[in-house]
Design an enzyme around this catalytic site. Structure first.
Site, mmCIF file in Angstrom:
data_model
loop_
_atom_site.group_PDB
_atom_site.id
_atom_site.type_symbol
_atom_site.label_atom_id
_atom_site.label_comp_id
_atom_site.label_asym_id
_atom_site.label_seq_id
_atom_site.Cartn_x
_atom_site.Cartn_y
_atom_site.Cartn_z
ATOM 1 N N ASP A 34 28.199 -3.113 7.710
ATOM 2 C CA ASP A 34 29.081 -3.866 8.919
ATOM 3 C C ASP A 34 27.877 -4.594 9.613
ATOM 4 O O ASP A 34 26.726 -4.371 9.503
ATOM 5 C CB ASP A 34 29.395 -2.877 9.689
ATOM 6 N N HIS A 176 52.164 -9.984 0.960
ATOM 7 C CA HIS A 176 51.960 -8.892 1.911
ATOM 8 C C HIS A 176 52.218 -9.472 3.475
ATOM 9 O O HIS A 176 51.807 -9.879 4.074
ATOM 10 C CB HIS A 176 50.426 -8.491 2.078
HETATM 11 N N1 APR Z 1 30.511 -8.633 7.845
HETATM 12 C C1 APR Z 1 30.922 -7.336 7.892
HETATM 13 N N2 APR Z 1 31.600 -6.626 8.649
HETATM 14 C C2 APR Z 1 32.266 -7.670 9.807
HETATM 15 C C3 APR Z 1 32.145 -8.729 9.719
HETATM 16 C C4 APR Z 1 31.188 -9.422 8.748
HETATM 17 N N3 APR Z 1 31.042 -10.769 8.558
HETATM 18 N N4 APR Z 1 32.791 -9.481 10.653
HETATM 19 C C5 APR Z 1 33.574 -8.220 11.050
HETATM 20 N N5 APR Z 1 33.290 -7.193 10.574
HETATM 21 C C6 APR Z 1 33.716 -5.852 10.676
HETATM 22 C C7 APR Z 1 33.799 -5.550 12.239
HETATM 23 O O1 APR Z 1 32.532 -5.292 12.752
HETATM 24 C C8 APR Z 1 34.759 -4.214 12.257
HETATM 25 O O2 APR Z 1 33.929 -2.882 12.283
HETATM 26 O O3 APR Z 1 34.897 -5.699 10.125
HETATM 27 C C9 APR Z 1 35.458 -4.388 10.905
HETATM 28 C C10 APR Z 1 36.851 -4.199 10.905
HETATM 29 O O4 APR Z 1 37.405 -3.193 11.506
HETATM 30 P P1 APR Z 1 38.519 -2.933 12.522
HETATM 31 O O5 APR Z 1 38.435 -4.047 13.530
HETATM 32 O O6 APR Z 1 38.683 -1.585 12.846
HETATM 33 O O7 APR Z 1 39.768 -3.375 11.670
HETATM 34 P P2 APR Z 1 40.556 -2.593 10.697
HETATM 35 O O8 APR Z 1 41.656 -1.923 11.303
HETATM 36 O O9 APR Z 1 39.497 -1.695 9.744
HETATM 37 O O10 APR Z 1 41.187 -3.733 9.569
HETATM 38 C C11 APR Z 1 40.306 -4.309 8.807
HETATM 39 O O11 APR Z 1 41.833 -4.602 7.091
HETATM 40 O O12 APR Z 1 44.322 -3.905 7.028
HETATM 41 C C12 APR Z 1 43.126 -5.175 7.226
HETATM 42 O O13 APR Z 1 44.516 -6.394 8.910
HETATM 43 C C13 APR Z 1 43.394 -5.581 8.583
HETATM 44 O O14 APR Z 1 41.943 -7.624 8.344
HETATM 45 C C14 APR Z 1 42.164 -6.130 8.530
HETATM 46 C C15 APR Z 1 41.107 -5.401 8.033
#
Ligand code: APR
Length: 309
Positions: A34, A176
């Protein structure tokens, strides 16, 4: 068992998926990556500390650097942002496309032989971005949507019929989103067509609830979206691949003429095994289902148009 699986995005979906993959020992190591400093490391360590209690030997490790992901056989992409107030759908698509582009470049560099399972939304478009940027063949870039949509549909049917979820066989195809296509004609309860057990009005209601399944959860949570069922769906697909099970599951796949559609990602019945997408099955659809699938494909194309690569 695989040697290394990487999950990009240590948020709700990614972290829960990592835990499930580790508990099933689908790889020797699960790497959580992340951009936020400390979060993947902390969650990875916390999960690894649950191993002695849960009884798994998969080592979960968190990192900010993709070097830790090097050589992964499978990468799950959950990185992205949720839609914020005032943000248009097109803005969200572009923001997440930029994130998935960056992630895909890293995958191409560090994990050139990996199978990529895309979860970030809007799913069908993010799959396309991943395929374009990595240059991987369609066998190695697959999207998770249909397994989740089908699980919701099966759960609602089991509830309505008061039977075990295990006895409901079904498949939801298409994009989806609210244009998804639950195949009622192929829905059975231990082989019995569901139309013999539920009247059309009740079935229509369940189909409608399935189409709005994601929104129903968001309405409850308010600040986030679903992750228990999505991470379970990811795990089922990863297990099919890691254990070479040749399972037939609805997945987002790059279609090249199947179902009369080309040049997009669309939810279709797929065979998943150690090589990734091993086959797309073309089944007969009713005229109504075919028209709904075509409409769903048009909606995916429209969202794709907002992104330039
Ligand atoms: N590289 C790595 N991680 C990243 C990046 C990046 N460039 N940009 C954002 N992230 C991380 C964020 O820091 C966060 O921890 O992606 C994570 C997303 O987590 P959440 O906000 O909790 O979202 P989540 O509910 O896990 O959903 C993630 O899956 O089901 C789909 O629609 C949903 O697109 C969304 C994805």
């Amino acid at each position: 068992m695989m040697n290394k699986i990487t999950v990009v995005g240590a948020g709700n979906v990614g972290a829960t998926a990592a835990q499930r993959l580790a508990e099933k020992e689908l790889a020797r190591r699960v790497i959580l990556v992340d951009v936020i400093e400390g979060v993947p490391q902390g969650k990875g360590l916390d999960q690894w500390e649950s191993a002695p209690i849960e009884g798994f030997d998969t080592r979960v490790l968190g990192a900010n650097d993709y070097a830790a992901a090097a050589g992964s056989e499978l990468v799950v992409v959950t990185a992205g942002i949720a839609r914020k107030p005032g943000m248009s759908r097109d803005d969200l698509v572009r923001t997440n496309a930029d994130i998935v582009k960056q992630v895909s470049l890293e995958i191409k560099r560090h994990c050139p032989d990996a199978i990529v399972l895309v979860v970030s939304n809007p799913l069908d478009v993010m799959c396309w971005v991943t395929k374009q940027v990595t240059g991987f063949p369609r066998e190695r870039v697959i999207g998770m949507a249909g397994v989740l949509d089908t699980a919701r549909y099966r759960a609602f049917l089991a509830e309505a019929l008061d039977v075990s979820v295990e006895d409901i066989q079904a498949m939801v195809l298409g994009g989806h989103g609210d244009t998804m296509v639950p195949l009622v004609s192929y829905t059975t309860v231990s082989g019995i067509p569901v139309s013999q057990l539920l009247d059309k009005a009740r079935l229509d209601k369940i189909v409608e609830r399935t189409r709005n399944g994601g929104a129903e959860i968001v309405a409850f949570l308010k600040t986030g979206s679903a992750y228990y069922a999505p991470s379970a769906a990811v795990t089922q697909m990863v297990e099919a691949i890691a254990r070479d099970k040749k399972r037939i599951l609805p997945c987002a796949a790059w279609v090249q003429g199947e179902y009369g559609v080309s040049g997009i990602y669309l939810g279709v019945p797929c065979k998943l095994g150690r090589r990734g997408l091993e086959q797309i099955l073309e089944v007969k659809l009713s005229a109504e289902e075919h028209a709904a699938l075509k409409q769903s494909a048009d909606a995916v194309k429209e969202t794709m148009a907002a992104v330039s690569l």
